[in-house]
Design a protein around this motif. Structure first.
Motif, PDB file in Angstrom:
ATOM      1  N   SER A  10      63.869 -22.753  -3.493  1.00  0.00           N
ATOM      2  CA  SER A  10      63.665 -22.366  -4.893  1.00  0.00           C
ATOM      3  C   SER A  10      63.154 -20.936  -4.991  1.00  0.00           C
ATOM      4  N   ILE A  13      65.936 -18.470  -4.112  1.00  0.00           N
ATOM      5  CA  ILE A  13      66.873 -18.301  -5.230  1.00  0.00           C
ATOM      6  C   ILE A  13      66.272 -17.392  -6.291  1.00  0.00           C
ATOM      7  N   ASP A  14      64.977 -17.574  -6.595  1.00  0.00           N
ATOM      8  CA  ASP A  14      64.307 -16.710  -7.565  1.00  0.00           C
ATOM      9  C   ASP A  14      64.305 -15.258  -7.097  1.00  0.00           C
ATOM     10  N   LYS A  17      67.731 -13.772  -7.573  1.00  0.00           N
ATOM     11  CA  LYS A  17      67.964 -13.484  -8.991  1.00  0.00           C
ATOM     12  C   LYS A  17      67.276 -12.190  -9.400  1.00  0.00           C
TER      13      LYS A  17
END
Length: 102
Positions: A10, A13-14, A17
């Protein structure tokens, strides 16, 4: 253990981004600057060419000659650019790829 892996994924992925947002915002800012600078440069070049054409024409005693000389100058530039199109294309592509990878 599974919770740690999920949390890591998680956060990864952040991070991706955020990195994508940073690159896209820098790209948009650069594109805006280039567009504005190009517009200003085009107006400058356009008006400078009109002035040079009229000045050369006044020296020759006929404004049409000055404008035709300026047109011939730009025809020569066009011929050089067309003959060097492969080199120009490769150079621009290499710079874009280099800037994307940085």
């Amino acid at each position: 253990m599974i919770d740690i892996v999920k949390d890591y994924a998680s956060k990864r992925i952040d991070l991706l981004k955020l990195q994508a947002a940073e690159k896209s915002s820098l790209g948009a800012g650069t594109a805006t600057f280039i567009i504005l600078a190009a517009i200003a440069a085009l107006f400058f070049i356009f008006l400078l060419n009109i002035g040079l054409g009229l000045w050369i024409g006044s020296l020759l005693g006929n404004y049409a000659y000055g404008v035709l000389i300026m047109a011939g100058f730009y025809l020569l530039i066009l011929i050089v650019v067309v003959l060097a199109r492969k080199s120009i294309t490769n150079n621009v592509a290499n710079r874009i790829i280099k800037s994307i990878n940085d």
